[in-house]
Design a protein around this motif. Structure first.
Motif, mmCIF file in Angstrom:
data_model
loop_
_atom_site.group_PDB
_atom_site.id
_atom_site.type_symbol
_atom_site.label_atom_id
_atom_site.label_comp_id
_atom_site.label_asym_id
_atom_site.label_seq_id
_atom_site.Cartn_x
_atom_site.Cartn_y
_atom_site.Cartn_z
ATOM 1 N N GLU A 254 0.824 -1.216 0.000
ATOM 2 C CA GLU A 254 0.000 0.000 0.000
ATOM 3 C C GLU A 254 0.858 1.266 0.000
ATOM 4 N N VAL A 255 2.155 1.154 0.270
ATOM 5 C CA VAL A 255 2.997 2.358 0.159
ATOM 6 C C VAL A 255 3.071 2.818 -1.304
ATOM 7 N N TYR A 256 2.705 1.945 -2.257
ATOM 8 C CA TYR A 256 2.680 2.358 -3.664
ATOM 9 C C TYR A 256 1.352 3.036 -4.022
ATOM 10 N N GLY A 257 0.388 3.037 -3.085
ATOM 11 C CA GLY A 257 -0.898 3.694 -3.300
ATOM 12 C C GLY A 257 -1.640 3.088 -4.474
ATOM 13 N N ASP A 258 -2.213 3.966 -5.314
ATOM 14 C CA ASP A 258 -2.867 3.512 -6.562
ATOM 15 C C ASP A 258 -1.780 3.637 -7.627
ATOM 16 N N PRO A 259 -1.006 2.575 -7.862
ATOM 17 C CA PRO A 259 0.273 2.740 -8.567
ATOM 18 C C PRO A 259 0.134 3.104 -10.044
ATOM 19 N N LEU A 260 0.997 4.006 -10.475
ATOM 20 C CA LEU A 260 1.014 4.408 -11.881
ATOM 21 C C LEU A 260 2.069 3.606 -12.641
ATOM 22 N N GLU A 261 2.838 2.801 -11.935
ATOM 23 C CA GLU A 261 3.797 1.881 -12.580
ATOM 24 C C GLU A 261 3.351 0.467 -12.280
ATOM 25 N N HIS A 262 3.503 -0.398 -13.269
ATOM 26 C CA HIS A 262 2.998 -1.754 -13.098
ATOM 27 C C HIS A 262 3.894 -2.752 -13.830
ATOM 28 N N PRO A 263 4.350 -3.828 -13.223
ATOM 29 C CA PRO A 263 4.275 -4.133 -11.796
ATOM 30 C C PRO A 263 5.121 -3.153 -10.986
ATOM 31 N N GLN A 264 5.018 -3.229 -9.656
ATOM 32 C CA GLN A 264 5.732 -2.277 -8.804
ATOM 33 C C GLN A 264 7.100 -2.831 -8.402
ATOM 34 N N THR A 265 8.134 -2.016 -8.672
ATOM 35 C CA THR A 265 9.468 -2.345 -8.150
ATOM 36 C C THR A 265 9.689 -1.515 -6.889
ATOM 37 N N GLU A 266 10.715 -1.860 -6.148
ATOM 38 C CA GLU A 266 11.018 -1.132 -4.906
ATOM 39 C C GLU A 266 11.439 0.305 -5.200
ATOM 40 N N ALA A 267 11.877 0.569 -6.443
ATOM 41 C CA ALA A 267 12.348 1.914 -6.783
ATOM 42 C C ALA A 267 11.180 2.881 -6.998
ATOM 43 N N TYR A 268 9.957 2.377 -7.137
ATOM 44 C CA TYR A 268 8.794 3.238 -7.372
ATOM 45 C C TYR A 268 8.380 3.932 -6.069
ATOM 46 N N TRP A 269 8.200 5.269 -6.152
ATOM 47 C CA TRP A 269 7.903 6.025 -4.927
ATOM 48 C C TRP A 269 6.421 6.094 -4.583
ATOM 49 N N GLY A 270 5.569 5.671 -5.490
ATOM 50 C CA GLY A 270 4.158 5.543 -5.128
ATOM 51 C C GLY A 270 3.286 6.719 -5.530
ATOM 52 N N ASN A 271 1.991 6.488 -5.434
ATOM 53 C CA ASN A 271 0.967 7.472 -5.791
ATOM 54 C C ASN A 271 -0.097 7.392 -4.699
ATOM 55 N N VAL A 272 0.185 8.137 -3.615
ATOM 56 C CA VAL A 272 -0.613 7.961 -2.395
ATOM 57 C C VAL A 272 -1.365 9.236 -2.046
ATOM 58 N N ASN A 273 -2.643 9.096 -1.699
ATOM 59 C CA ASN A 273 -3.447 10.220 -1.228
ATOM 60 C C ASN A 273 -3.099 10.461 0.244
ATOM 61 N N PRO A 274 -2.549 11.659 0.573
ATOM 62 C CA PRO A 274 -2.143 11.864 1.975
ATOM 63 C C PRO A 274 -3.296 12.149 2.926
ATOM 64 N N ILE A 275 -4.490 12.440 2.384
ATOM 65 C CA ILE A 275 -5.592 12.840 3.278
ATOM 66 C C ILE A 275 -6.826 11.948 3.115
ATOM 67 N N GLY A 276 -6.642 10.787 2.525
ATOM 68 C CA GLY A 276 -7.792 9.915 2.291
ATOM 69 C C GLY A 276 -8.070 8.988 3.464
ATOM 70 N N VAL A 277 -9.107 8.162 3.298
ATOM 71 C CA VAL A 277 -9.501 7.262 4.397
ATOM 72 C C VAL A 277 -8.524 6.095 4.579
ATOM 73 N N ARG A 278 -7.676 5.849 3.579
ATOM 74 C CA ARG A 278 -6.674 4.781 3.733
ATOM 75 C C ARG A 278 -5.338 5.329 4.240
ATOM 76 N N SER A 279 -5.236 6.674 4.342
ATOM 77 C CA SER A 279 -3.924 7.282 4.616
ATOM 78 C C SER A 279 -3.356 6.891 5.973
ATOM 79 N N CYS A 280 -4.251 6.666 6.961
ATOM 80 C CA CYS A 280 -3.757 6.283 8.296
ATOM 81 C C CYS A 280 -2.879 5.040 8.165
ATOM 82 N N TYR A 281 -3.201 4.197 7.206
ATOM 83 C CA TYR A 281 -2.445 2.950 7.019
ATOM 84 C C TYR A 281 -1.294 3.157 6.032
ATOM 85 N N ASP A 282 -1.598 3.644 4.807
ATOM 86 C CA ASP A 282 -0.504 3.672 3.818
ATOM 87 C C ASP A 282 0.504 4.777 4.124
ATOM 88 N N GLU A 283 0.021 5.963 4.522
ATOM 89 C CA GLU A 283 0.982 7.010 4.908
ATOM 90 C C GLU A 283 1.644 6.637 6.232
#
Ligand SMILES: NC(=O)c1ccc[n+]([C@@H]2O[C@H](COP(=O)([O-])OP(=O)(O)OC[C@H]3O[C@@H](n4cnc5c(N)ncnc54)[C@H](O)[C@@H]3O)[C@@H](O)[C@H]2O)c1
Ligand SMILES: O=c1ccn([C@@H]2O[C@H](COP(=O)(O)OP(=O)(O)O[C@H]3OC[C@@H](O)[C@H](O)[C@H]3O)[C@@H](O)[C@H]2O)c(=O)[nH]1
Length: 350
Positions: A151-180
Motif C-alpha cells: 500500500e505504500v505504492y498507493g494507486d500505482p502508476l507503474e505496473h508491476p511495482q518495483t522497490e524503486a517506485y515512490w508511489g501514488n498515495v493520497n495523503p488525506i484519504g480514508v486509507r492514509s492512516c495505514y498507507d501514509e
C-alpha cells in the motif's frame, strides 16, 4: 569488526555488520546459541504463522507482544505455557522493555475495515509504535524488521511495482492512516539506521492469505471463502476489474525469515506475482469451493488501488526467495480451515 556498508539500487544500505553483541546476562543464563526473538502483532494472522516457524528452532525463545485488537490468543494456543514462549498483552504505542536479539515488528491492523475503524489509533500504532520498537532495538542492539506494505505504492502508476517506485498515495484519504502511516514507519526505520546504526530490514508485503485469517476479517479472500462455505453470494466490489496478487502465508513467512537473517536492509517486495481481477478470484473460489453460489457486485470504498502486482526480482536475487504455492492450491488449504472453524463439513458425493 567494523561495519561495512554499500548502497543498493534504491539508495538503501546493504549492511554487512555482524549481529549486535547480546547482553552479558545472556551468557550467564542461557546457552550461547539461544536467540531471543520479539514478534509484535504475533497473535495475528501472519504473526502467528511466523511464531510457529520460529518455535520450530529449539534454540529460539519467542516473545509475542500484542494488544489483541485483531489478533487472538487462540492463534497461539499451542505455545501458551511452553518454556521457550511468552505472551505479553501490550500495546506498542507504549514503550516495551525486554531483552531481545531480533524484533519482527508486525503490530498493526491490516484489514481495511479494521484500520479504518479507528484511524487515529492506526497512525499512532504505525508511528509511535514503530518509534518505540526502534527505541527498543537501539537500547538492546537488536535487529528489527518492519512489515511494511504494497500500500505504500498507493494507486500505482507503474505496473508491476518495483522497490524503486515512490508511489501514488493520497495523503488525506480514508486509507492514509495505514498507507501514509507505513510510509512514515519506513522513514523512521531508515533514519534510525543512518543516525544510530540500527540494523533494519523492511519487507513490503503484498496481499497475503491463508488459514487462520479472521472469519470476519473483511479482506477479499477470507470474505469470499467464508461466503462460499456458508452458501452466500460472493460480494465483488465494483468495478471487479481491479487486480491483486495473492501470496500464501507459508511462503510469506519463509520470505520474512530470509530477509531478517540476510544482510540487505530492503525495502524488498514480498508477494506472489500471479495477478487476478476480483471477478477472476470470485470465479476461482466459486468453482473450487461452491459452484452453487452467486457472484454479486457491491459498492466499493474510496481510493481502492486499481492494480497491484509485485516485481520480485530483488527478492529472488538478494534472498533467493520466491513463492511456491499457487492461488488455487492455497485457496483449498484455506477452505479446510474455514470449514472447520465454521463447522460446515464438505459435502460428500452421494
Ligand atoms: N496480510 C496482508 O495481506 C498484509 C499485507 C501487507 C502488510 N501486512 C502487514 O503485516 C502485518 C500483519 O498483518 P496481518 O495480516 O497478520 O494482520 P492482523 O490484523 O491479523 O495482525 C495484526 C496484529 O497486530 C496486533 N495489533 C494491532 N495494533 C496493535 C498495537 N497497537 N499494539 C500491539 N498489537 C497490535 C493485532 O491484535 C494483531 O494480532 C501488519 O503490519 C500488516 O500491515 C499484511
Ligand atoms: O468482499 C470483498 C472485499 C474486498 N473486495 C475487493 O478486493 C480487493 C482487495 O481488498 P482487501 O480488503 O482484501 O485488501 P486491499 O488490497 O485493499 O488492502 C490490503 O493490502 C495489503 C495489506 O497491507 C493489507 O492487508 C490490506 O490493506 C479490493 O479491490 C476490494 O475492493 C471485494 O471485491 N469484495
Amino acid at each position: 569488526m567494523a561495519q561495512k556498508e554499500t548502497n543498493g539500487t534504491n539508495g538503501e544500505h546493504i549492511s554487512t555488520r555482524p549481529p549486535p553483541t547480546p547482553s552479558p546476562l545472556r551468557f550467564s543464563k542461557f546457552f550461547q546459541a539461544n536467540l531471543r526473538i520479539l514478534v509484535t502483532g504475533g497473535a495475528g494472522f501472519i504473526g502467528s504463522h511466523l511464531v510457529d516457524k520460529l518455535m520450530e528452532n529449539e534454540k529460539h525463545e519467542v516473545i509475542v507482544a500484542d494488544n489483541l485488537f485483531t489478533g487472538s490468543k487462540d492463534n497461539l494456543k499451542k505455545w501458551i505455557g511452553h518454556p521457550r514462549f511468552e505472551f505479553i498483552r501490550h500495546d506498542v504505542t507504549q514503550p516495551l522493555l525486554v531483552e531481545v536479539d531480533q524484533i519482527y515488528h508486525l503490530a498493526c491492523p491490516a484489514s481495511p475495515i479494521f484500520y479504518k475503524h479507528n484511524p487515529v489509533k492506526t497512525i499512532k500504532t504505525n508511528v509511535i509504535g514503530t518509534l518505540n520498537m526502534l527505541g527498543l532495538a537501539k537500547r538492546v542492539g537488536a535487529r528489527i524488521l518492519l512489515t511494511s506494505t504494497s500500500e505504500v505504492y498507493g494507486d500505482p502508476l507503474e505496473h508491476p511495482q518495483t522497490e524503486a517506485y515512490w508511489g501514488n498515495v493520497n495523503p488525506i484519504g480514508v486509507r492514509s492512516c495505514y498507507d501514509e502511516g507505513k510510509r512514515v514507519a519506513e522513514t523512521l526505520m531508515f533514519d534510525y539506521h543512518r543516525q544510530h546504526g540500527i540494523e533494519i530490514r523492511i519487507a513490503r508485503i503484498f496481499n497475503t492469505y491463508g488459514p487462520r485469517m479472521n472469519i470476519d476479517d473483511g479482506r477479499v479472500v477470507s470474505n469470499f471463502i467464508a461466503q462460499a462455505v456458508r452458501g452466500e453470494a460472493l460480494t465483488v466490489q465494483k468495478p471487479g476489474t481491479q487486480t491483486r496478487s495473492f501470496c500464501y502465508v507459508a511462503d510469506m513467512v519463509d520470505g520474512l525469515i530470509k530477509l531478517m537473517n540476510g544482510n540487505n536492509t530492503g525495502p524488498i517486495n514480498l508477494g506472489n506475482p500471479g495477478e487476478f481481477t476480483m471477478l477472476e478470484l470470485a470465479e476461482n473460489v466459486k468453482e473450487l469451493i461452491n459452484p452453487d453460489v452467486k457472484v454479486i457486485m457491491t459498492e466499493n470504498t474510496p481510493d481502492d488501488p486499481r492494480q497491484r502486482k509485485p516485481d520480485i526480482t530483488k527478492a529472488k536475487e538478494v534472498l533467493g526467495w520466491e513463492p511456491k504455492v499457487v492461488l488455487r492450491d492455497g485457496l483449498v488449504l484455506m477452505e479446510d480451515d474455514f470449514r472447520e472453524r465454521l463447522s460446515v463439513p464438505k459435502k460428500t458425493a452421494a
